[in-house]
Design a protein around this motif. Structure first.
Motif, PDB file in Angstrom:
ATOM      1  N   UNK A  45       0.904  -1.109  -0.040  1.00 13.15           N
ATOM      2  CA  UNK A  45       0.055   0.019   0.002  1.00 13.15           C
ATOM      3  C   UNK A  45       0.802   1.276  -0.062  1.00 13.15           C
ATOM      4  N   UNK A  46       2.035   1.252   0.606  1.00 14.22           N
ATOM      5  CA  UNK A  46       2.973   2.398   0.774  1.00 14.22           C
ATOM      6  C   UNK A  46       3.549   2.721  -0.348  1.00 14.22           C
ATOM      7  N   UNK A  47       3.809   1.495  -1.175  1.00 13.46           N
ATOM      8  CA  UNK A  47       4.658   1.709  -2.293  1.00 13.46           C
ATOM      9  C   UNK A  47       3.603   2.094  -3.437  1.00 13.46           C
ATOM     10  N   UNK A  48       2.045   1.926  -3.361  1.00 14.88           N
ATOM     11  CA  UNK A  48       1.107   2.502  -4.399  1.00 14.88           C
ATOM     12  C   UNK A  48       0.878   3.848  -3.984  1.00 14.88           C
ATOM     13  N   UNK A  49       1.218   4.436  -2.807  1.00  9.27           N
ATOM     14  CA  UNK A  49       1.071   5.818  -2.451  1.00  9.27           C
ATOM     15  C   UNK A  49      -0.147   5.838  -1.578  1.00  9.27           C
ATOM     16  N   UNK A  50      -0.552   4.589  -1.080  1.00  2.00           N
ATOM     17  CA  UNK A  50      -1.808   4.515  -0.151  1.00  2.00           C
ATOM     18  C   UNK A  50      -1.540   4.319   1.273  1.00  2.00           C
ATOM     19  N   UNK A  51      -0.151   4.483   1.569  1.00  2.00           N
ATOM     20  CA  UNK A  51       0.268   4.347   2.975  1.00  2.00           C
ATOM     21  C   UNK A  51      -0.200   5.404   4.118  1.00  2.00           C
ATOM     22  N   UNK A  52       0.108   5.175   4.993  1.00  2.00           N
ATOM     23  CA  UNK A  52      -0.395   6.034   6.151  1.00  2.00           C
ATOM     24  C   UNK A  52       1.017   7.409   6.152  1.00  2.00           C
ATOM     25  N   UNK A  53       0.604   8.603   6.471  1.00  2.00           N
ATOM     26  CA  UNK A  53       1.401   9.554   6.141  1.00  2.00           C
ATOM     27  C   UNK A  53       2.816   9.355   6.608  1.00  2.00           C
ATOM     28  N   UNK A  54       3.940   9.598   6.181  1.00  3.80           N
ATOM     29  CA  UNK A  54       5.162   9.505   6.879  1.00  3.80           C
ATOM     30  C   UNK A  54       5.745   7.973   6.288  1.00  3.80           C
ATOM     31  N   UNK A  55       4.958   7.260   5.827  1.00  8.20           N
ATOM     32  CA  UNK A  55       5.392   5.827   5.762  1.00  8.20           C
ATOM     33  C   UNK A  55       6.240   5.661   4.517  1.00  8.20           C
ATOM     34  N   UNK A  56       7.446   4.995   4.686  1.00  5.62           N
ATOM     35  CA  UNK A  56       8.371   4.856   3.666  1.00  5.62           C
ATOM     36  C   UNK A  56       7.921   3.979   2.570  1.00  5.62           C
ATOM     37  N   UNK A  57       8.119   4.120   1.224  1.00 13.03           N
ATOM     38  CA  UNK A  57       8.041   2.977   0.348  1.00 13.03           C
ATOM     39  C   UNK A  57       9.375   2.062   0.110  1.00 13.03           C
ATOM     40  N   UNK A  58       9.367   1.105  -0.336  1.00  8.33           N
ATOM     41  CA  UNK A  58      10.397   0.336  -0.774  1.00  8.33           C
ATOM     42  C   UNK A  58      11.546   0.892  -0.867  1.00  8.33           C
ATOM     43  N   UNK A  59      11.474   1.788  -2.156  1.00  8.43           N
ATOM     44  CA  UNK A  59      12.530   2.349  -2.764  1.00  8.43           C
ATOM     45  C   UNK A  59      12.894   3.265  -1.815  1.00  8.43           C
ATOM     46  N   UNK A  60      12.195   4.033  -0.912  1.00  9.25           N
ATOM     47  CA  UNK A  60      13.015   4.839   0.179  1.00  9.25           C
ATOM     48  C   UNK A  60      13.539   4.144   1.237  1.00  9.25           C
ATOM     49  N   UNK A  61      13.233   3.010   1.493  1.00  7.83           N
ATOM     50  CA  UNK A  61      13.771   2.152   2.583  1.00  7.83           C
ATOM     51  C   UNK A  61      15.204   1.959   1.952  1.00  7.83           C
ATOM     52  N   UNK A  62      15.357   1.387   0.602  1.00 10.19           N
ATOM     53  CA  UNK A  62      16.568   0.973  -0.063  1.00 10.19           C
ATOM     54  C   UNK A  62      17.436   2.302  -0.019  1.00 10.19           C
ATOM     55  N   UNK A  63      16.935   3.396  -0.244  1.00 10.94           N
ATOM     56  CA  UNK A  63      17.908   4.754  -0.209  1.00 10.94           C
ATOM     57  C   UNK A  63      18.284   4.959   1.082  1.00 10.94           C
ATOM     58  N   UNK A  64      17.363   4.890   2.124  1.00 13.09           N
ATOM     59  CA  UNK A  64      17.722   5.152   3.352  1.00 13.09           C
ATOM     60  C   UNK A  64      18.884   4.195   4.043  1.00 13.09           C
ATOM     61  N   UNK A  65      18.846   2.955   3.448  1.00 13.10           N
ATOM     62  CA  UNK A  65      19.935   1.796   3.880  1.00 13.10           C
ATOM     63  C   UNK A  65      21.074   2.240   3.248  1.00 13.10           C
ATOM     64  N   UNK A  66      21.023   2.671   2.021  1.00 15.43           N
ATOM     65  CA  UNK A  66      22.352   2.924   1.106  1.00 15.43           C
ATOM     66  C   UNK A  66      22.845   4.238   1.796  1.00 15.43           C
ATOM     67  N   UNK A  67      22.132   5.303   2.013  1.00 15.60           N
ATOM     68  CA  UNK A  67      22.806   6.446   2.497  1.00 15.60           C
ATOM     69  C   UNK A  67      23.411   6.360   3.898  1.00 15.60           C
ATOM     70  N   UNK A  68      22.782   5.367   4.827  1.00 15.54           N
ATOM     71  CA  UNK A  68      23.391   5.160   6.145  1.00 15.54           C
ATOM     72  C   UNK A  68      24.708   4.244   5.799  1.00 15.54           C
ATOM     73  N   UNK A  69      24.677   3.376   4.943  1.00 18.27           N
ATOM     74  CA  UNK A  69      25.891   2.633   4.534  1.00 18.27           C
ATOM     75  C   UNK A  69      27.103   3.779   4.518  1.00 18.27           C
ATOM     76  N   UNK A  70      26.674   4.459   3.258  1.00 14.66           N
ATOM     77  CA  UNK A  70      27.604   5.630   2.805  1.00 14.66           C
ATOM     78  C   UNK A  70      27.919   6.536   3.961  1.00 14.66           C
ATOM     79  N   UNK A  71      27.110   6.738   4.810  1.00 16.63           N
ATOM     80  CA  UNK A  71      27.387   7.654   6.047  1.00 16.63           C
ATOM     81  C   UNK A  71      28.490   6.899   6.897  1.00 16.63           C
ATOM     82  N   UNK A  72      28.256   5.809   7.059  1.00 11.57           N
ATOM     83  CA  UNK A  72      29.100   5.043   7.982  1.00 11.57           C
ATOM     84  C   UNK A  72      30.674   4.919   7.263  1.00 11.57           C
ATOM     85  N   UNK A  73      30.715   4.710   5.895  1.00  9.34           N
ATOM     86  CA  UNK A  73      31.821   4.630   5.207  1.00  9.34           C
ATOM     87  C   UNK A  73      32.793   5.801   5.173  1.00  9.34           C
TER      88      UNK A  73
END
Length: 94
Positions: A45-73
Motif C-alpha cells: 500500500x505504501x509503494x502504491x502511495x496509499x500508505x499512512x503519512x510518513x510511511x516509507x516506500x520500498x525504494x525509500x527504505x533502500x535509499x535510506x539503507x544505502x545512505x546509512x551505509x555511505x554515511x558509515x563509510x
C-alpha cells in the motif's frame, strides 16, 4: 517457517485485494503468518502511495539503507584522515 519469494508475496497481496478476504483469512489459507502478510500488504500500500503519512516506500527504505551505509563509510574515512592529520602534525613538529 518457509521462506517466501517476492512473487509469492505479490500473489498473496493480490489475493487479499481481489477476494475481499481479510489478511488473516488469506494467510491461513496459504499457510503463512498473518503478521508476514500484513507487513507485505502494508508495504505494498505504501509503494502504491496509499500508505499512512510518513510511511516509507520500498525504494525509500533502500535509499535510506544505502545512505546509512555511505554515511558509515564516510565516518570511517574521516576518522582515518583525522588520525593521519594528527600523525603528520606531530611529525612536522620534530
Amino acid at each position: 517457517m518457509k521462506r517466501c519469494t517476492a512473487e509469492f508475496a505479490r500473489d498473496a497481496i493480490a489475493l487479499v485485494d481481489s477476494t475481499g478476504k481479510t489478511v488473516t483469512a488469506v494467510a491461513r489459507e496459504l499457510g503463512i503468518s498473518s503478521e508476514s502478510l500484513r507487513g507485505w500488504y502494508r508495504q505494498a500500500k505504501a509503494d502504491r502511495g496509499e500508505g499512512r503519512p510518513g510511511e516509507l516506500t520500498t525504494a525509500e527504505h533502500e535509499e535510506l539503507k544505502r545512505l546509512r551505509r555511505q554515511n558509515a563509510e564516510q565516518a570511517k574515512t574521516i576518522e582515518v584522515l583525522r588520525k593521519a592529520a594528527v600523525f603528520f602534525a606531530k611529525e612536522s613538529d620534530r
